[in-house]
Design a protein around this motif. Structure first.
Motif, PDB file in Angstrom:
ATOM      1  N   GLY A 209     -19.284   5.045 -15.153  1.00  0.00           N
ATOM      2  CA  GLY A 209     -18.830   3.671 -14.994  1.00  0.00           C
ATOM      3  C   GLY A 209     -17.404   3.653 -14.471  1.00  0.00           C
ATOM      4  N   ALA A 210     -17.111   2.738 -13.568  1.00  0.00           N
ATOM      5  CA  ALA A 210     -15.787   2.662 -12.958  1.00  0.00           C
ATOM      6  C   ALA A 210     -15.273   1.229 -13.018  1.00  0.00           C
ATOM      7  CB  ALA A 210     -15.840   3.161 -11.514  1.00  0.00           C
ATOM      8  N   ASN A 211     -14.160   0.972 -12.353  1.00  0.00           N
ATOM      9  CA  ASN A 211     -13.571  -0.371 -12.362  1.00  0.00           C
ATOM     10  C   ASN A 211     -14.159  -1.224 -11.236  1.00  0.00           C
ATOM     11  OD1 ASN A 211     -12.247   1.405 -10.578  1.00  0.00           O
ATOM     12  ND2 ASN A 211     -10.406   0.145 -10.529  1.00  0.00           N
ATOM     13  N   ASP A 212     -15.484  -1.209 -11.135  1.00  0.00           N
ATOM     14  CA  ASP A 212     -16.194  -2.131 -10.261  1.00  0.00           C
ATOM     15  C   ASP A 212     -17.504  -2.489 -10.954  1.00  0.00           C
ATOM     16  OD1 ASP A 212     -17.784   0.108  -9.966  1.00  0.00           O
ATOM     17  OD2 ASP A 212     -17.434   0.359  -7.820  1.00  0.00           O
ATOM     18  N   CYS A 213     -18.403  -3.138 -10.255  1.00  0.00           N
ATOM     19  CA  CYS A 213     -19.607  -3.659 -10.907  1.00  0.00           C
ATOM     20  C   CYS A 213     -20.739  -2.647 -10.987  1.00  0.00           C
ATOM     21  CB  CYS A 213     -20.096  -4.918 -10.179  1.00  0.00           C
ATOM     22  SG  CYS A 213     -20.722  -4.602  -8.503  1.00  0.00           S
ATOM     23  N   TYR A 214     -20.553  -1.423 -10.489  1.00  0.00           N
ATOM     24  CA  TYR A 214     -21.659  -0.485 -10.384  1.00  0.00           C
ATOM     25  C   TYR A 214     -21.679   0.529 -11.523  1.00  0.00           C
ATOM     26  CZ  TYR A 214     -22.040  -2.244  -5.630  1.00  0.00           C
ATOM     27  OH  TYR A 214     -22.180  -3.066  -4.535  1.00  0.00           O
ATOM     28  N   ALA A 215     -22.897   0.873 -11.939  1.00  0.00           N
ATOM     29  CA  ALA A 215     -23.121   2.073 -12.736  1.00  0.00           C
ATOM     30  C   ALA A 215     -23.693   3.117 -11.791  1.00  0.00           C
ATOM     31  CB  ALA A 215     -24.095   1.791 -13.876  1.00  0.00           C
ATOM     32  N   ARG A 216     -23.060   4.271 -11.740  1.00  0.00           N
ATOM     33  CA  ARG A 216     -23.475   5.323 -10.817  1.00  0.00           C
ATOM     34  C   ARG A 216     -24.217   6.405 -11.597  1.00  0.00           C
ATOM     35  NH1 ARG A 216     -18.788   3.001  -9.274  1.00  0.00           N
ATOM     36  NH2 ARG A 216     -18.320   2.857  -7.048  1.00  0.00           N
ATOM     37  N   LEU A 217     -25.363   6.819 -11.075  1.00  0.00           N
ATOM     38  CA  LEU A 217     -26.153   7.862 -11.718  1.00  0.00           C
ATOM     39  C   LEU A 217     -26.189   9.077 -10.797  1.00  0.00           C
ATOM     40  CD1 LEU A 217     -27.916   8.677 -14.126  1.00  0.00           C
ATOM     41  CD2 LEU A 217     -29.887   7.776 -12.869  1.00  0.00           C
ATOM     42  N   TYR A 218     -25.600  10.183 -11.256  1.00  0.00           N
ATOM     43  CA  TYR A 218     -25.473  11.389 -10.439  1.00  0.00           C
ATOM     44  C   TYR A 218     -26.439  12.473 -10.910  1.00  0.00           C
ATOM     45  CZ  TYR A 218     -21.069   9.430  -8.709  1.00  0.00           C
ATOM     46  OH  TYR A 218     -20.116   8.618  -8.133  1.00  0.00           O
ATOM     47  N   ASP A 219     -26.975  13.194  -9.948  1.00  0.00           N
ATOM     48  CA  ASP A 219     -27.732  14.403 -10.222  1.00  0.00           C
ATOM     49  C   ASP A 219     -26.761  15.569 -10.066  1.00  0.00           C
ATOM     50  OD1 ASP A 219     -29.322  16.700 -10.165  1.00  0.00           O
ATOM     51  OD2 ASP A 219     -31.012  15.665  -9.230  1.00  0.00           O
ATOM     52  N   THR A 220     -26.276  16.093 -11.184  1.00  0.00           N
ATOM     53  CA  THR A 220     -25.208  17.099 -11.130  1.00  0.00           C
ATOM     54  C   THR A 220     -25.672  18.402 -10.489  1.00  0.00           C
ATOM     55  OG1 THR A 220     -25.735  17.865 -13.379  1.00  0.00           O
ATOM     56  CG2 THR A 220     -24.081  16.116 -13.153  1.00  0.00           C
ATOM     57  N   ARG A 221     -26.982  18.621 -10.395  1.00  0.00           N
ATOM     58  CA  ARG A 221     -27.496  19.846  -9.782  1.00  0.00           C
ATOM     59  C   ARG A 221     -27.208  19.878  -8.279  1.00  0.00           C
ATOM     60  NH1 ARG A 221     -33.631  19.167 -11.462  1.00  0.00           N
ATOM     61  NH2 ARG A 221     -33.121  17.212 -10.363  1.00  0.00           N
ATOM     62  N   MET A 222     -26.987  18.709  -7.692  1.00  0.00           N
ATOM     63  CA  MET A 222     -26.822  18.613  -6.245  1.00  0.00           C
ATOM     64  C   MET A 222     -25.354  18.526  -5.815  1.00  0.00           C
ATOM     65  SD  MET A 222     -29.881  15.848  -5.597  1.00  0.00           S
ATOM     66  CE  MET A 222     -29.726  15.897  -3.810  1.00  0.00           C
ATOM     67  N   ILE A 223     -24.440  18.541  -6.786  1.00  0.00           N
ATOM     68  CA  ILE A 223     -23.029  18.314  -6.484  1.00  0.00           C
ATOM     69  C   ILE A 223     -22.267  19.634  -6.414  1.00  0.00           C
ATOM     70  CG2 ILE A 223     -20.904  17.250  -7.325  1.00  0.00           C
ATOM     71  CD1 ILE A 223     -22.610  15.091  -8.599  1.00  0.00           C
ATOM     72  N   LYS A 224     -21.408  19.735  -5.443  1.00  0.00           N
ATOM     73  CA  LYS A 224     -20.533  20.894  -5.290  1.00  0.00           C
ATOM     74  C   LYS A 224     -19.151  20.545  -5.843  1.00  0.00           C
ATOM     75  CE  LYS A 224     -18.881  21.760  -1.239  1.00  0.00           C
ATOM     76  NZ  LYS A 224     -18.770  22.132   0.195  1.00  0.00           N
ATOM     77  N   LEU A 225     -18.666  21.351  -6.779  1.00  0.00           N
ATOM     78  CA  LEU A 225     -17.353  21.096  -7.362  1.00  0.00           C
ATOM     79  C   LEU A 225     -16.267  21.213  -6.291  1.00  0.00           C
ATOM     80  CD1 LEU A 225     -17.591  23.054 -10.747  1.00  0.00           C
ATOM     81  CD2 LEU A 225     -17.903  20.602 -10.363  1.00  0.00           C
ATOM     82  N   SER A 226     -15.261  20.362  -6.416  1.00  0.00           N
ATOM     83  CA  SER A 226     -14.186  20.335  -5.421  1.00  0.00           C
ATOM     84  C   SER A 226     -12.832  20.365  -6.112  1.00  0.00           C
ATOM     85  CB  SER A 226     -14.302  19.079  -4.553  1.00  0.00           C
ATOM     86  OG  SER A 226     -14.182  17.915  -5.355  1.00  0.00           O
ATOM     87  N   ARG A 227     -11.800  20.487  -5.308  1.00  0.00           N
ATOM     88  CA  ARG A 227     -10.442  20.487  -5.846  1.00  0.00           C
ATOM     89  C   ARG A 227      -9.997  19.070  -6.148  1.00  0.00           C
ATOM     90  NH1 ARG A 227      -6.834  24.841  -2.378  1.00  0.00           N
ATOM     91  NH2 ARG A 227      -8.159  26.666  -2.744  1.00  0.00           N
ATOM     92  N   GLY A 228      -9.111  18.976  -7.125  1.00  0.00           N
ATOM     93  CA  GLY A 228      -8.598  17.668  -7.494  1.00  0.00           C
ATOM     94  C   GLY A 228      -7.144  17.512  -7.130  1.00  0.00           C
ATOM     95  N   HIS A 229      -6.370  16.970  -8.071  1.00  0.00           N
ATOM     96  CA  HIS A 229      -4.945  16.751  -7.844  1.00  0.00           C
ATOM     97  C   HIS A 229      -4.219  18.088  -7.801  1.00  0.00           C
ATOM     98  CE1 HIS A 229      -5.966  12.611  -8.653  1.00  0.00           C
ATOM     99  NE2 HIS A 229      -6.417  12.939  -9.841  1.00  0.00           N
ATOM    100  N   GLN A 230      -3.116  18.111  -7.115  1.00  0.00           N
ATOM    101  CA  GLN A 230      -2.382  19.358  -6.951  1.00  0.00           C
ATOM    102  C   GLN A 230      -1.766  19.825  -8.265  1.00  0.00           C
ATOM    103  OE1 GLN A 230      -2.345  21.045  -3.897  1.00  0.00           O
ATOM    104  NE2 GLN A 230      -3.973  19.561  -3.618  1.00  0.00           N
ATOM    105  N   THR A 231      -0.932  19.020  -8.849  1.00  0.00           N
ATOM    106  CA  THR A 231      -0.293  19.359 -10.123  1.00  0.00           C
ATOM    107  C   THR A 231      -0.054  18.073 -10.879  1.00  0.00           C
ATOM    108  OG1 THR A 231       1.916  19.218  -9.126  1.00  0.00           O
ATOM    109  CG2 THR A 231       0.916  21.404  -9.245  1.00  0.00           C
TER     110      THR A 231
END
Length: 274
Positions: A209-231
């Protein structure tokens, strides 16, 4: 005369039940039978558990329901025996901001997240297993898949959902590849992840859930982890970095297709998007 013996009440209940059998279910039917006076009359306060010195923001049962954990603005987690109304442990978490979520990783291990932007995992005996400050905003919710207690997902107001793996050592730095979902790339630079929940029957499904009207449903098996904030940086610089540097592609999607289109479904009141 009790309400259940009132002929008018009984007749009305029979009519509503018949309507349900016909499939004629509307809001009136739901409102009339969701809560009844007899049900309300049976409710009562069983016990108040005293121990915190601040607002209690979250509660969590362990896996067999024998222990209740409560976390508070007082920066402590208390473990309770809910049947003897007894405090078992009071744990100083090390957080410096209000605790927003507590989860059992196992019966003797707890994960917490807080307004100080950190995720912490420690045993009930006090041993620290993880102290992560990869988020650069308040961390609001945690989720633990029931089939893999080594994984923890955290949702932060910096717009990212981070995956924590207790089987690997962790050091917060610029080379970490631990971001499961970066909402900033899709929703925009002011995106905030507010909550996460795992489907207990399909643990690879993660709702966000985020700060908009949508509920997002993710299939974590299909997601590739990525880099986030630097520090992690001071608050004023953090805000500037987020809005002007780290979000140069805000709202344009993942450049490396980290979250494929087929990996997410969007739900909104009265609508569904694949």
């Amino acid at each position: 005369m009790g309400r259940s013996q009132d002929p008018a009440w009984t007749k009305g209940t029979v009519a509503l039940t018949a309507a349900r059998e016909r499939g004629d279910i509307d809001r009136k039917f739901q409102n009339d039978l969701t809560v009844t006076r007899s049900m309300i009359d049976r409710l009562g306060l069983e016990k108040e558990l005293h121990g915190h010195m601040g607002c209690v923001n979250c509660l969590e049962w362990n896996y067999d329901g024998s222990i209740l954990a409560s976390a508070s603005d007082d920066l402590h987690v208390i473990l309770w025996d809910p049947y003897r109304y007894k405090e078992l442990h009071k744990i100083a978490t090390g957080h410096t901001g209000n605790i927003f979520s507590v989860k059992f990783v196992s019966n003797d291990t707890l994960a917490t997240c807080a307004a100080d932007g950190t995720v912490r995992v420690r045993t009930t005996a006090g041993a620290s297993l993880l102290e992560c400050s990869c988020h650069c905003g308040r961390v609001k919710r945690l989720a633990v898949p029931p089939d893999n207690p080594n994984l923890i997902w955290s949702a932060g107001e910096d717009g990212v959902v981070i995956q924590h793996d207790l089987r690997t050592s962790h050091r917060c730095n610029s080379v970490n590849t631990n971001v499961l979902v970066n909402l900033i790339k899709h929703l925009g630079r002011y995106a905030e992840a507010k909550c996460v929940a795992v489907n207990p029957r399909r643990p690879y499904q993660l709702a966000v859930g985020a700060n908009d009207c949508y509920a997002r449903l993710y299939d974590t098996r299909m997601i590739k982890l990525s880099r986030g904030h630097q520090t992690r940086v001071p608050t004023s610089q953090m805000l500037f970095e987020r809005q002007n540097v780290l979000c140069s592609r805000a709202g344009h999607g993942d450049p490396d297709n980290d979250v494929p289109k087929a990996a997410v479904q969007y739900f909104a009141p009265g609508q569904y998007y694949s």
